[in-house]
Design an enzyme around this catalytic site. Structure first.
Site, PDB file in Angstrom:
ATOM      1  N   SER A   1     -10.496   0.358   6.865  1.00  0.00           N
ATOM      2  CA  SER A   1      -9.730   0.394   5.614  1.00  0.00           C
ATOM      3  C   SER A   1      -9.137  -0.936   5.182  1.00  0.00           C
ATOM      4  CB  SER A   1      -8.609   1.424   5.724  1.00  0.00           C
ATOM      5  OG  SER A   1      -9.144   2.718   5.756  1.00  0.00           O
TER       6      SER A   1
ATOM      7  N   SER B   1      -9.524   2.443   2.643  1.00  0.00           N
ATOM      8  CA  SER B   1      -8.485   3.108   1.893  1.00  0.00           C
ATOM      9  C   SER B   1      -7.525   2.158   1.182  1.00  0.00           C
ATOM     10  CB  SER B   1      -7.668   4.008   2.819  1.00  0.00           C
ATOM     11  OG  SER B   1      -7.008   3.256   3.818  1.00  0.00           O
TER      12      SER B   1
ATOM     13  N   LYS C   1       0.844  -1.202   0.000  1.00  0.00           N
ATOM     14  CA  LYS C   1       0.000   0.000   0.000  1.00  0.00           C
ATOM     15  C   LYS C   1       0.878   1.250   0.000  1.00  0.00           C
ATOM     16  CE  LYS C   1      -3.850   2.080   2.645  1.00  0.00           C
ATOM     17  NZ  LYS C   1      -4.753   1.943   3.818  1.00  0.00           N
TER      18      LYS C   1
END
Lengths: 407, 407
Positions: B149, B125, B56
């Site tokens: 997330s 996210s 990420k």
């Protein structure tokens, strides 16, 4: 004094002594003046207006290098302010530069000397921060504590150090050594100032304008390891306790703390394991740029298996809970900050033995300078409370400062 | 398959679909081959050998840019691996690239589409991470959770998501939004693989080789806000609970959780305040490069005073303690992961309502995909335990996966 005059006075003061004290790893005069101009032009006012501040070189400051006391990162500049630095700027503080940290906040010292005696260590890892406050270069400086990295240098340099409760201040943009240990705090020359500083970084209004306490109930705790402290450190603790009692405090010997040794042991395991994981990249990619001492510590940490680490975390939670119950009938614990005066050394930053438990427990801790030892170096005491009792810790430290003074 | 063949196959697989799925913000073929060669030459073997992994874009990876889903940082390259990435490399995992995050892990989406339906959000996210696992680009991907997330994108993309206990994995080198909230975890396509992945990052051997559980005692909890969930999500939870009971689990309706609303409210306050502090620099120095939605949220957060924040932290601790006592007679809570199927949206990443409490409480949470909804999109359930009960959570998730399968 205008902010620009303040910047000029500060840089002159630093220039006069920095070649001997070596508190800074990065100061750029143009940047300081530009920032002073910005503060003046925007009229930014806040609780840190008029303060000049040194930032430990583990925190990102936009446009300055973050070297972490290591040769690994060179001139690489930070692209943003860490959260703590952003809150300092927003509060009107003037950032002067990056202060020396030991290598990645572990034990290998940087070049900084103790302003009270250039043959002595200023302590570490927040070496340059404590020294820059002691040398009157700045009014405030940031620090971080994994074992004793705020309280010990505060003690050795004779300034006030304040490590607030764990997670009081966002570590966003900080180089972290111990994930569950590293706590941001600060240094100043008096309790009200350091509380205001930490209060801004933590957004704790009760620290920015601390309340007064009338009759503190203090627990005097020499800890089961008092024999590891010098006679002078113990005598100073005794003297402060007696003076506090004479000034009206209720001072009681602390009975309890049977988890002290277990907590100390847990701290050692947790710090080694977490350090090895946080610095996994540096250990693998740049082993030759690490000091032998840090490399050895990380090797040791890498060998601690996950089960042992989790066991230590569990012990830490259990024994902390017991200690906090025992502390709960007192306003604060009055105890040793360090084993004694700053040692006569430039290769060691001294022993954090009396700080580790308080870092692990996660409550607020103050170092209060109260006097000098046999060789004229600063001595003092540590004031500790349970997690989140930061306002009370500040109130007790304020009371002690007023009642005892420095002599 | 050699590591180099693995790299080649992975890059080809990604090339075939990436223009539609847009899971990555950075892939450099030369870097992937160089890393594959390094793994092959050094013979690095470990629990992640043979795994290809997306990171990420909030985690630093040495030599790659860290953009945090924002235009603020441009091409600025990270100078080091974050701790999580270092542990992945040391375990023999092949890092493929940086996966799309929403802007600073808040709500403004990146370009990623849901691999099951390109008109739908993959959630956020950790959008690119969940999508890259669902699209079979990689076997594992890192995520972080501040509200929902990890669990929400796992639910929307039909993959397994695992958010371990708070502070299980070092955040050194991670861009942090919520200092006391952000938790690193991961995605994969089955429970054993994601447990192994998180087990490596957390150095928890009990996750790398999880134990089996015989008769799990499950608490079925629709929560007081079940009316906010779609009928399909509730029906799926019901179906899984019934199937678990038929397969031998003891399933009991959860009675308790009176602190649910207080915890939800506390989460909102804590997240806004901590976000405003963590992103203080971006908010002040680059307001025009922030999305309106994030700028509004940070403005709101900046207006929450320190007292209110500390009060919310206190409530969170008190109400979490109560909930954990109520949970303690069960092996795990079986509950909703999301309000329903992935919404038909490219401007919202969906609602994290059923995730916030578990992030705040700090225990492990799994999302387990178990079926599909009325429009054919993935549905599933969430398995939650008390902090540090990660091994038990993994065992329960493994049991459910084996007992129910995906249908």
């Amino acid at each position: 004094m205008s902010v620009i005059e303040l910047a000029k006075a500060t840089l002159e003061r630093i220039a006069a002594d920095e070649d001997r004290i070596r508190a800074f790893v990065h100061i750029d005069h143009d940047t300081v003046y530009a920032e002073a101009k910005r503060l003046q032009n925007t009229g930014t006012k806040g609780p840190l207006s008029g303060d000049v501040i040194a930032i430990k070189d583990l925190f990102d400051v936009a446009g300055m290098p973050t070297r972490c006391g290591s040769a690994i990162y060179g001139e690489h500049q930070a692209q943003r302010d860490s959260a703590a630095v952003a809150s300092i700027r927003a509060a009107g503080g003037l950032i002067v530069g990056k202060s020396v940290t030991t290598e990645f906040a572990y034990m290998t010292p940087g070049p900084t000397r103790n302003p009270h005696n250039f043959d002595r260590t200023p302590g570490g890892s927040s070496s340059g921060s404590a020294a820059s406050v002691a040398a009157h270069f700045v009014t405030m400086a940031t620090g971080t504590q994994t074992a004793g990295s705020i309280i010990r240098p505060a003690a050795f340099c004779g300034v006030v150090g304040f490590k607030p409760s764990f997670a009081s201040i966002s570590r966003s943009g900080l180089s972290v050594f111990g994930e569950t240990l590293d706590t941001i705090g600060g240094f100043s020359r008096d309790v009200a100032t350091v509380s205001r500083f930490v209060g801004v970084m933590a957004d704790r209004p009760g620290l920015i304008t601390p309340e007064r306490i009338r009759v503190p109930k203090l627990a005097l705790w020499r800890t089961p390891d008092a024999d590891q402290a010098d006679d002078a450190a113990l005598a100073e603790l005794e003297r402060v306790a007696n003076a506090a009692a004479r000034a009206g405090a209720v001072v009681t010997e602390f009975v309890g703390g049977s988890g002290w040794s277990a907590l100390l042991q847990a701290h050692t395991t947790i710090m080694a394991h977490e350090g090895a994981r946080s610095l996994g990249y540096e250990f693998t990619a740049h082993p030759n740029l690490l000091s032998t001492s840090l490399h050895d510590f990380l090797s040791k940490g890498a060998k601690i298996d996950g089960e042992t680490y989790l066991k230590a975390r569990q012990i830490s939670i259990q024994e902390s809970a017991k200690l906090l119950v025992e502390m709960s009938s007192f306003d604060a614990i009055l105890t040793l900050s360090a084993v004694g005066e700053a040692p006569c050394s430039t290769i060691s930053t001294g022993n954090p033995h009396f700080n580790k438990v308080w870092t692990l427990v996660g409550g607020p801790a103050f170092h209060l300078p109260t006097g000098t030892g046999p060789t004229g170096m600063p001595l003092g005491v540590q004031v500790c409370c349970a997690p989140q009792e930061d306002e009370r810790a500040a109130a007790v430290a304020l009371w002690l400062e007023a009642a005892i003074g420095y002599c």
